[in-house]
Motif scaffolding. Structure first.
Motif, PDB file in Angstrom:
ATOM      1  N   TYR A 424       0.776  -1.196   0.013  1.00  0.00           N
ATOM      2  CA  TYR A 424       0.057   0.062  -0.161  1.00  0.00           C
ATOM      3  C   TYR A 424       0.879   1.306   0.285  1.00  0.00           C
ATOM      4  O   TYR A 424       0.393   2.298   0.494  1.00  0.00           O
ATOM      5  CB  TYR A 424      -1.165  -0.047   1.317  1.00  0.00           C
ATOM      6  CG  TYR A 424      -1.977  -1.315   1.127  1.00  0.00           C
ATOM      7  CD1 TYR A 424      -3.071  -1.012   0.097  1.00  0.00           C
ATOM      8  CD2 TYR A 424      -1.803  -2.450   1.721  1.00  0.00           C
ATOM      9  CE1 TYR A 424      -3.913  -2.266   0.262  1.00  0.00           C
ATOM     10  CE2 TYR A 424      -2.505  -3.394   1.605  1.00  0.00           C
ATOM     11  CZ  TYR A 424      -3.473  -3.404   0.873  1.00  0.00           C
ATOM     12  OH  TYR A 424      -4.641  -4.324   0.554  1.00  0.00           O
ATOM     13  N   GLY A 425       2.001   1.294  -0.514  1.00  0.00           N
ATOM     14  CA  GLY A 425       2.959   2.315  -0.929  1.00  0.00           C
ATOM     15  C   GLY A 425       3.674   2.657   0.146  1.00  0.00           C
ATOM     16  O   GLY A 425       4.221   3.993   0.014  1.00  0.00           O
ATOM     17  N   ALA A 426       4.065   2.157   1.218  1.00  0.00           N
ATOM     18  CA  ALA A 426       4.987   2.458   2.282  1.00  0.00           C
ATOM     19  C   ALA A 426       6.136   1.810   2.124  1.00  0.00           C
ATOM     20  O   ALA A 426       6.993   2.190   3.100  1.00  0.00           O
ATOM     21  CB  ALA A 426       4.254   2.071   3.591  1.00  0.00           C
ATOM     22  N   GLY A 427       6.655   1.456   1.062  1.00  0.00           N
ATOM     23  CA  GLY A 427       7.977   0.862   0.853  1.00  0.00           C
ATOM     24  C   GLY A 427       9.206   1.903   0.595  1.00  0.00           C
ATOM     25  O   GLY A 427      10.286   1.283   0.601  1.00  0.00           O
ATOM     26  N   SER A 428       8.700   3.036   0.455  1.00  0.00           N
ATOM     27  CA  SER A 428       9.727   4.022  -0.201  1.00  0.00           C
ATOM     28  C   SER A 428      10.395   4.434   1.012  1.00  0.00           C
ATOM     29  O   SER A 428      10.214   4.202   2.290  1.00  0.00           O
ATOM     30  CB  SER A 428       9.034   5.110  -0.856  1.00  0.00           C
ATOM     31  OG  SER A 428       8.362   5.799  -0.210  1.00  0.00           O
ATOM     32  N   HIS A 429      11.481   5.123   0.800  1.00  0.00           N
ATOM     33  CA  HIS A 429      12.359   5.877   1.569  1.00  0.00           C
ATOM     34  C   HIS A 429      11.592   6.620   2.660  1.00  0.00           C
ATOM     35  O   HIS A 429      10.769   7.619   2.344  1.00  0.00           O
ATOM     36  CB  HIS A 429      13.435   6.654   1.062  1.00  0.00           C
ATOM     37  CG  HIS A 429      14.650   7.402   1.657  1.00  0.00           C
ATOM     38  ND1 HIS A 429      15.208   6.654   2.450  1.00  0.00           N
ATOM     39  CD2 HIS A 429      14.877   8.577   1.991  1.00  0.00           C
ATOM     40  CE1 HIS A 429      16.195   7.468   3.105  1.00  0.00           C
ATOM     41  NE2 HIS A 429      15.912   8.710   3.029  1.00  0.00           N
ATOM     42  N   CYS A 430      11.757   6.294   4.027  1.00  0.00           N
ATOM     43  CA  CYS A 430      10.958   7.031   5.122  1.00  0.00           C
ATOM     44  C   CYS A 430       9.726   7.110   5.012  1.00  0.00           C
ATOM     45  O   CYS A 430       8.974   7.818   5.693  1.00  0.00           O
ATOM     46  CB  CYS A 430      11.665   8.414   5.272  1.00  0.00           C
ATOM     47  SG  CYS A 430      13.600   8.542   5.634  1.00  0.00           S
ATOM     48  N   GLN A 431       8.986   6.091   4.104  1.00  0.00           N
ATOM     49  CA  GLN A 431       7.636   6.051   4.077  1.00  0.00           C
ATOM     50  C   GLN A 431       6.972   7.537   3.562  1.00  0.00           C
ATOM     51  O   GLN A 431       5.873   7.506   3.688  1.00  0.00           O
ATOM     52  CB  GLN A 431       6.784   5.700   5.347  1.00  0.00           C
ATOM     53  CG  GLN A 431       7.147   4.075   5.526  1.00  0.00           C
ATOM     54  CD  GLN A 431       8.599   3.827   5.743  1.00  0.00           C
ATOM     55  OE1 GLN A 431       9.242   4.326   6.985  1.00  0.00           O
ATOM     56  NE2 GLN A 431       9.479   3.039   5.174  1.00  0.00           N
ATOM     57  N   LEU A 432       7.738   8.171   2.822  1.00  0.00           N
ATOM     58  CA  LEU A 432       7.148   9.398   2.401  1.00  0.00           C
ATOM     59  C   LEU A 432       6.186   9.030   1.185  1.00  0.00           C
ATOM     60  O   LEU A 432       6.270   8.376   0.376  1.00  0.00           O
ATOM     61  CB  LEU A 432       8.388  10.088   1.484  1.00  0.00           C
ATOM     62  CG  LEU A 432       9.629  10.591   2.743  1.00  0.00           C
ATOM     63  CD1 LEU A 432      10.417  11.487   1.912  1.00  0.00           C
ATOM     64  CD2 LEU A 432       8.880  11.428   3.818  1.00  0.00           C
ATOM     65  N   GLY A 433       5.066   9.692   1.428  1.00  0.00           N
ATOM     66  CA  GLY A 433       3.878   9.338   0.648  1.00  0.00           C
ATOM     67  C   GLY A 433       2.921   8.516   1.075  1.00  0.00           C
ATOM     68  O   GLY A 433       1.988   8.023   0.625  1.00  0.00           O
ATOM     69  N   ALA A 434       3.258   7.746   2.489  1.00  0.00           N
ATOM     70  CA  ALA A 434       2.331   6.975   3.052  1.00  0.00           C
ATOM     71  C   ALA A 434       2.483   7.359   4.602  1.00  0.00           C
ATOM     72  O   ALA A 434       2.881   6.394   5.480  1.00  0.00           O
ATOM     73  CB  ALA A 434       2.845   5.490   2.613  1.00  0.00           C
ATOM     74  N   PHE A 435       2.171   8.431   4.956  1.00  0.00           N
ATOM     75  CA  PHE A 435       2.197   8.935   6.359  1.00  0.00           C
ATOM     76  C   PHE A 435       1.168   8.395   7.387  1.00  0.00           C
ATOM     77  O   PHE A 435       1.529   7.893   8.584  1.00  0.00           O
ATOM     78  CB  PHE A 435       2.036  10.469   6.514  1.00  0.00           C
ATOM     79  CG  PHE A 435       3.439  11.281   5.978  1.00  0.00           C
ATOM     80  CD1 PHE A 435       4.476  11.022   6.779  1.00  0.00           C
ATOM     81  CD2 PHE A 435       3.206  12.243   5.038  1.00  0.00           C
ATOM     82  CE1 PHE A 435       5.706  11.737   6.258  1.00  0.00           C
ATOM     83  CE2 PHE A 435       4.406  13.068   4.694  1.00  0.00           C
ATOM     84  CZ  PHE A 435       5.591  12.474   5.236  1.00  0.00           C
TER      85      PHE A 435
END
Length: 454
Positions: A424-435
């Motif tokens: 659900y989109g939380a795998g990126s750096h520091c979970q930016l975009g999945a707060f």
């Protein structure tokens, strides 16, 4: 180091390392609660095919969670930007920032303070985004001009906000560090304190959404900028330092001098390169009672050496010190190779331009020589407080979470490791975009550790 090896080392560094190295107890390993542990799917590319542009756009869009950007405004701006063009990025985000700064001024003049506040928060984000890729020329006047507009507009918003806050100056050597102190209420009640810091490329104003989540949960929150960051590099010209304990201790000294801080409950949260900086500070500053390394970073120099030796670019007798000494000679062949890579890859260009800017050096080799000092070898074991180490399954700055895992493995304190998946989109750096997922997991751990639970 034998000079005959330098060409091979340059090529191996170029191919296997420069694009991949970031910035970014009890044994309890967790997966983020929404997905399986084996998920490593890349995040969806947003608008841009260029990975760095797509990630920075997602970073800005993510501010929509807190009302400090809006999705339509971001996507419309991005649609006008030429792929991979730093000047186009700057000019379009600046136009958007100025549009909503003017909208805020108009609303304020008409007496609509809340609408003005919201417009100012969004404009501040867009100015900050505009400035991001300008660091190739450290004397470019637009760096200071755009940073100042971002901060001024942010403070215009704060002045209209009901949340109690103070703009603070933290004594540091013969100068001060800029900070904000946000309060859960105006009562002056002694409360647990959450200190939040940014990393390799952030402003502390970007930490405002984190601070607002903290005060909702009953914390007072302090944000600050240290050497190499925000105002401190742009105005005071003080570059990054690896021995970050000499930054954290003055911040904690300031914090405990306040009557509204519970000095027995002080947490520290480091974001991006802060995932190295905060652990480094906590290793020596034992007034920290809980630590979040988000995302965890263990040792830049060791990562360089491992890649060199794995790919045959260095013999097993070569040490990190050998490599550092060579880089300190500012070898032309290294700089030429890196600059060639910078011309071909946006992420490589940005990392090296920003690295030279925040370390106040004149070449890629001198940047990497400084960068190699960022190590927790022999230091991570000194951390005493409970520690949460975070990683993203598709973090392009730390593939496979290798740096985060190594930090976790060397901790001897109470510890927990969370890998965020991309389901659900939380795998990126520091979970930016999945707060929503990010804040839920990290604040729940913090509340449990600090004994708040609000």
């Amino acid at each position: 180091m034998k000079t005959g090896k330098t060409h091979i080392i340059t090529i191996i560094l170029l191919i296997t390392i420069i694009i991949t190295v970031s910035a970014g107890c009890t044994d309890n390993v967790k997966q983020s609660p929404v997905s399986p542990a084996d998920n490593t799917t890349e995040s969806s590319i947003l608008v841009f095919a260029d990975q760095e542009f797509a990630f920075q756009l997602m970073r800005t869009v993510g501010s929509s969670y807190s009302g400090e950007a809006d999705v339509g405004e971001c996507l419309a701006t991005a649609s006008r930007i030429k792929e991979g063009d730093f000047e186009s990025w700057y000019s379009e985000w600046k136009k958007t920032a100025e549009t909503f700064k003017a909208a805020g001024d108009e609303s304020l003049a008409a007496g609509h303070k809340h609408t003005a506040m919201e417009a100012y928060f969004r404009a501040a984000t867009y100015y900050r985004t505009a400035e991001f890729f300008l660091h190739g020329n450290s004397t470019d006047p637009r760096i200071i001009e755009t940073w100042e507009k971002s901060r001024e507009t942010f403070r215009d918003a704060l002045a209209l906000d009901a949340v109690p806050h103070e703009i603070i100056d933290i004594p540091y050597g013969n100068t001060t560090l800029p900070g904000y102190f946000y309060m859960a209420d105006n009562s002056g009640t002694i409360r647990p304190l959450l200190i939040i810091q940014t990393g390799f490329d952030g402003y502390q104003e970007e930490l405002h959404p984190y601070a607002m989540e903290g005060i909702k949960r009953g914390y007072n929150v302090l944000t600050f900028e240290g050497p190499g960051q925000g105002e401190v590099i742009r105005v005071q010209n003080i570059p990054f330092r690896a021995d970050w304990e000499n930054v954290i201790t003055p911040v904690v000294d300031y914090a405990v001098s306040r009557p509204d801080v519970d000095e027995d409950r002080i947490a520290l949260w480091g974001i991006s390169l802060g995932g190295y900086l905060a652990p480094r500070g906590a290793a020596y500053e034992h007034r920290i009672s809980a630590l979040i390394a988000d995302a965890g970073t263990y040792d830049v120099g060791e990562n360089l050496m491992q890649n060199l030796q794995k790919d045959g670019g260095a013999d097993l007798n070569m040490t990190k010190e050998d490599l550092r000494e060579w880089l300190q000679t500012d070898p032309a062949e290294f700089n030429d190779a890196i600059r060639s890579a910078m011309a071909e890859n946006t992420g490589t260009r940005w990392m090296n331009e920003n690295g030279m800017f925040v370390f106040n050096v004149s070449s890629p080799a001198l940047f990497w020589a400084e960068w190699m000092d960022f190590s927790l070898v022999g230091t991570a074991e000194k951390i005493r407080c409970p520690t949460l180490v975070c990683a993203g399954s598709s973090d392009h700055f730390d593939p496979d979470g290798a740096q985060a895992r190594e930090l976790y493995d060397h901790l001897t304190c109470e510890k927990e490791f969370v890998i965020f998946s991309d389901d659900y989109g939380a795998g990126s750096h520091c979970q930016l975009g999945a707060f929503a997922q990010s804040f839920g997991t990290k604040f729940d751990w913090l509340d449990d550790t600090m004994g708040t639970g609000e």
